[in-house]
Design an enzyme around this catalytic site. Structure first.
Site, short mmCIF file in Angstrom:
data_model
loop_
_atom_site.label_atom_id
_atom_site.label_comp_id
_atom_site.label_asym_id
_atom_site.label_seq_id
_atom_site.Cartn_x
_atom_site.Cartn_y
_atom_site.Cartn_z
CG LEU A 510 34.21 56.51 28.82
CD1 LEU A 510 33.17 56.61 29.94
CD2 LEU A 510 35.54 57.08 29.28
N GLY A 511 34.57 52.73 26.10
CA GLY A 511 34.60 51.29 25.89
C GLY A 511 33.36 50.85 25.16
N GLY A 513 30.33 47.45 25.03
CA GLY A 513 29.80 46.19 25.55
C GLY A 513 28.73 45.66 24.64
N GLY A 514 27.95 44.70 25.16
CA GLY A 514 26.90 44.07 24.36
C GLY A 514 25.81 45.05 23.97
CB VAL A 518 30.24 53.30 27.42
CG1 VAL A 518 29.99 54.23 28.60
CG2 VAL A 518 29.38 52.04 27.54
CE LYS A 532 24.30 50.63 29.25
NZ LYS A 532 24.36 49.44 30.16
CG ASP A 629 25.89 40.05 31.79
OD1 ASP A 629 26.67 39.08 31.77
OD2 ASP A 629 25.93 40.98 30.97
#
Length: 791
Positions: A510-511, A513-514, A518, A532, A629
């Site tokens: 799905l994507g 991040g830091g 995910v 995740k 964040d």
């Protein structure tokens, strides 16, 4: 309780008849002698704000004379004349009698509304734009007014209090039900001769107090400090004492005592055609607790204090002493003593003294037979309570104050008491509790395994101590003591997580991040999830995973993403969330094609949802939580485009009176960081407010904060500020919203955003104030008059 102004006169067929010329009123604000208001006619104030006439509340078949707002749908009644005298006839009339009184005629029965008897010559009744219905005589002046007889609504310009000359009390009384405006169980009033505070009564028992007036607000109603639109005043002299308020702007606002016994200050939002609750008291369900009881604010339950029990009269639900006080008996074994209670929210005291020490405070209460409790603080203030003690609330650990309750000596254990009882308390009880604890955990684990797939276990996090109970500890019974703040979380095996994501295939990604990538997954029961997985190259690790797990496992809010479980198998660190099909806000907001799906109403819904989620974290969750964040990529959208705040790996918990903290490790995303955090490592709830301001500007403009803009600004904040100074705030709007955005709301939102990104943290609003400013279009907003941060 007397129903303010209503007096019933039963007049037989052969009694004196009123000589009336029956003229109906038409499009007027006044009623004169010789005119009547029938069931189908009304008076309307000159400015078209209020209307007076006959109405039937809810499903009731009875008629009442009332006043309501003229242009608000779903008739909102603010005053009722014949509350306890309903009309059953279909042809009642309101008129002025030959004596000059307002009366309601219903067949052979006449209800006298006003109390004054005078000549009817040149007497008129007028409905004012304030909602006040006044009876005047040309020579005698004001004879009567509805504002002197409040029902359940407190309007601007009306007074609540009492007269020392006549003994009259102006109070609010609730309706009996939504369909019955007769006097209900609740009353809000100021007690004559007592401190300048309001008491909320239910069946003659005090269930809540406002606290004393400090010159600006009532001490236990802190929401009054948000006085952007209200002017509050308390007047007192030798004749009367009363509280009154006015409105700074031309908005519609009212304070009501609801049928439930809740006091609510409300404002009308014309754009939404709905009432907005500005503040509400009491804030907890503890209003039902009676005297000598204490309410647990976590559960809302009441219980009698030690030394008290529920009396024989169950209707009163009143705690009474088990043993009478021995006031005056100074013998060692009979002298009254004090029970110390910790972490208590103290009610408003009856007496306040400045004394040198706690022993002097104790002695003052002990020597006063009427005194039932005392408290002493570090400032040398001795507070005491006489008679029945109300409104005690049990708070969490390290909150509240200590109070000392006076009890008969026999109700307290003697020093070095019964050794047998001590043995039972120290040895037997802990053994029983331990056995019960192990059994219950075994049953809970067994039940969970029966209901869930066999590849899952349970992980226990203790929110207070930040400790983790491992899977092995759970299986062999060596887990530590469970507390009310423990967070039970399903523990997945790596094999089951891998299978759910098709072995973490690229198609399921799905994507990223830091934390790491995910993936979309599907559990054996068909539930879709977001997985995740911590990347081996990620700067985040077990500490961040534990932090996020501990926090979000216990949070419950519609605008926060829900954590379903985690995986710590085979050196993997994985979190399993609810799956939100529309992914993150940034995937829409900064995509030229997809942003067209973010209609104006959708953006408003997203803005308000994020604000509500942050408000929950800062004010209404178990502990004050700073996200640290907040950004567009951490806002997920469900199928209805409703927002959910995610990614709590950087979040921090604050406890007690802690307001800010310092760190040497700066985490988060630079464009959203507040200046004090980026430069000095200081963070607080105002850090999140700054991030929210940046995010709000991005949602309104459809542009990222980091970028170069035509005004020469280095970021969106500077660009927005330059436009605002030039009175060109509307130029900030995303062009695709041109034909659908509400321009007044857009300008208001830009104003709120600029307040949020103020360079000085103390000058930024709280999220509670932000929510009020966003949802209440009538609030007068402060304007920025200095430069904002150029970060």
């Amino acid at each position: 309780m007397a129903s303010f102004s209503i007096c019933l006169l039963i007049i037989s067929a052969f009694s004196m008849q009123f000589s009336l010329v029956v003229d109906a009123v038409s499009d007027t604000d006044s009623l004169s002698v010789g005119q009547v208001i029938t069931r189908s006619e009304t008076l309307v104030s000159s400015g078209k704000f209020f209307e007076l006439g006959f109405f039937r509340p809810g499903q009731s078949r009875n008629y009442y004379v009332g006043i309501w707002y003229k242009n608000i749908p779903e008739r909102t009644v603010v005053w009722v004349a014949n509350r306890d005298q309903p009309l059953t006839s279909s042809s009642p009339v309101l008129t002025i009698s030959s004596e000059g009184n307002l009366v309601i005629e219903d067949g052979r029965i006449t209800y006298r509304v006003s109390e004054n008897v005078s000549s009817s010559q040149n007497t008129t009744a007028t409905l004012l734009d304030s909602g006040n219905f006044v009876l005047r005589n040309e020579k005698l002046g004001l004879l009567w007014q509805s504002f002197d007889y409040p029902s359940h609504t407190f309007l601007p310009g009306m007074k609540l209090g009492y007269s020392r000359k006549t003994g009259k009390v102006w109070s609010l009384t609730s309706w009996k039900s939504r369909d019955d405006p007769s006097v209900g169980d609740a009353e809000l009033k100021m007690e004559p001769g007592k401190s300048n505070a309001f008491s909320l009564m239910k069946r003659s028992q005090i269930v809540w107090t406002s606290g004393v007036w400090d010159g600006y607000i009532f001490s236990l109603v802190p929401e009054m400090t948000l006085n952007y639109i209200f002017n509050y005043s308390l007047y007192t002299d030798e004749n009367e004492t009363y509280f009154i308020y006015s409105i700074k702007d031309s908005i519609i606002s009212r304070c009501i005592l609801d049928v439930s016994g809740q006091v609510e200050q409300m404002s009308w939002l014309g754009a939404r055609q709905a009432w907005f609750i500005f503040w509400s008291q009491p804030r907890t369900s503890c209003v039902a607790c009676g005297p000598f009881s204490i309410c647990n604010t976590a559960t809302g339950s009441c219980q009698c204090l030690q030394g008290f029990f529920i009396g024989s009269d169950k209707n009163l639900s009143e705690c009474v002493r088990r043993t009478a006080l021995q006031c005056g008996d100074n013998s060692a074994d009979r002298e009254d003593r004090f029970l110390r209670m910790h972490n208590v929210k103290l009610p408003s005291p009856d007496k306040v003294l400045k004394l040198p020490g706690i022993e002097e405070c104790k002695s003052a209460c002990l020597n006063n037979c009427a005194c039932t409790a005392y408290a002493y603080n570090s400032s040398g203030v001795c507070s005491s309570w006489d008679g029945k003690l109300y409104d005690l609330e049990q708070l969490s650990k390290n909150e509240g104050e200590n109070i000392f309750i006076k009890l008969a000596a026999s109700e307290l254990p003697k020093p070095g008491g019964n050794k047998e009882l001590l043995w039972i308390t120290v040895i037997v009880v802990p053994l029983l509790l331990t056995a019960s604890y192990i059994f219950l955990r075994w049953r809970r684990k067994l039940k969970y395994r029966e209901e869930r797939e066999p590849s899952q276990d349970m992980l226990l996090f203790d929110i207070n101590s930040s400790t983790e109970t491992s899977k092995n500890e759970l299986s062999d019974g060596r887990a530590g003591k469970s507390k009310s703040t423990d967070a039970w979380l399903p523990l997945f095996s790596f094999a089951s997580v891998s299978a759910s994501t098709n072995n973490f295939s690229a198609e399921n990604k799905l994507g990223e991040g830091g934390f790491g990538p995910v993936y979309k997954g599907e559990l054996l029961n068909g539930q879709e999830v977001a997985v995740k997985r911590l990347s081996k190259k990620s700067g985040q690790g077990l500490e961040e995973l534990k932090n996020e797990t501990m926090l979000i496992a216990k949070l419950q809010h519609r605008n926060l993403v829900r954590l379903l479980g985690c995986c710590l198998d085979q050196d993997e660190k994985i979190l399993i969330y609810e799956y939100l099909p529309n992914k993150s806000l940034d995937s829409f907001l900064f995509d030229r094609a997809k942003k067209r799906l973010l209609y104006w109403e959708t953006r408003v819904k997203i803005i308000e949802g994020i604000a509500q989620g942050l408000l929950y974290l800062h004010q209404y969750s178990r502990l004050r939580i700073i996200h640290r964040d907040l950004k567009a990529s951490n806002i997920l959208l469900d199928t209805d485009m409703k927002p959910k705040i995610s990614d709590f790996g950087m979040a921090r918990m604050f406890g007690g009176d802690e307001l800010q903290a310092n760190t040497n490790r700066i985490v988060g995303t630079y464009g959203y960081m507040s200046p004090e955090y980026a430069l000095e490592g200081l963070f607080s709830i105002k850090s999140d407010v700054f991030s929210f301001g940046v995010l709000l500007l991005e949602i309104l403009s459809g542009k990222k904060n980091t970028g170069f803009y035509h005004t020469g600004s280095l970021n969106l904040l500077g660009h927005a500020w330059d436009l605002w100074k030039d009175n060109r705030a509307l130029d900030l709007m995303d062009p695709i919203l041109e034909n659908e955005a509400s321009y007044p709301m857009l300008a208001r939102y830009v104003n709120v955003a600029l307040l949020c990104v103020h360079e000085n943290a103390t000058d930024r609003p709280t999220m509670s104030e932000v929510v009020s400013m966003l949802t209440n279009e009538h609030l007068v907003l402060p304007r920025r008059n200095n430069q904002l941060s150029r970060m």
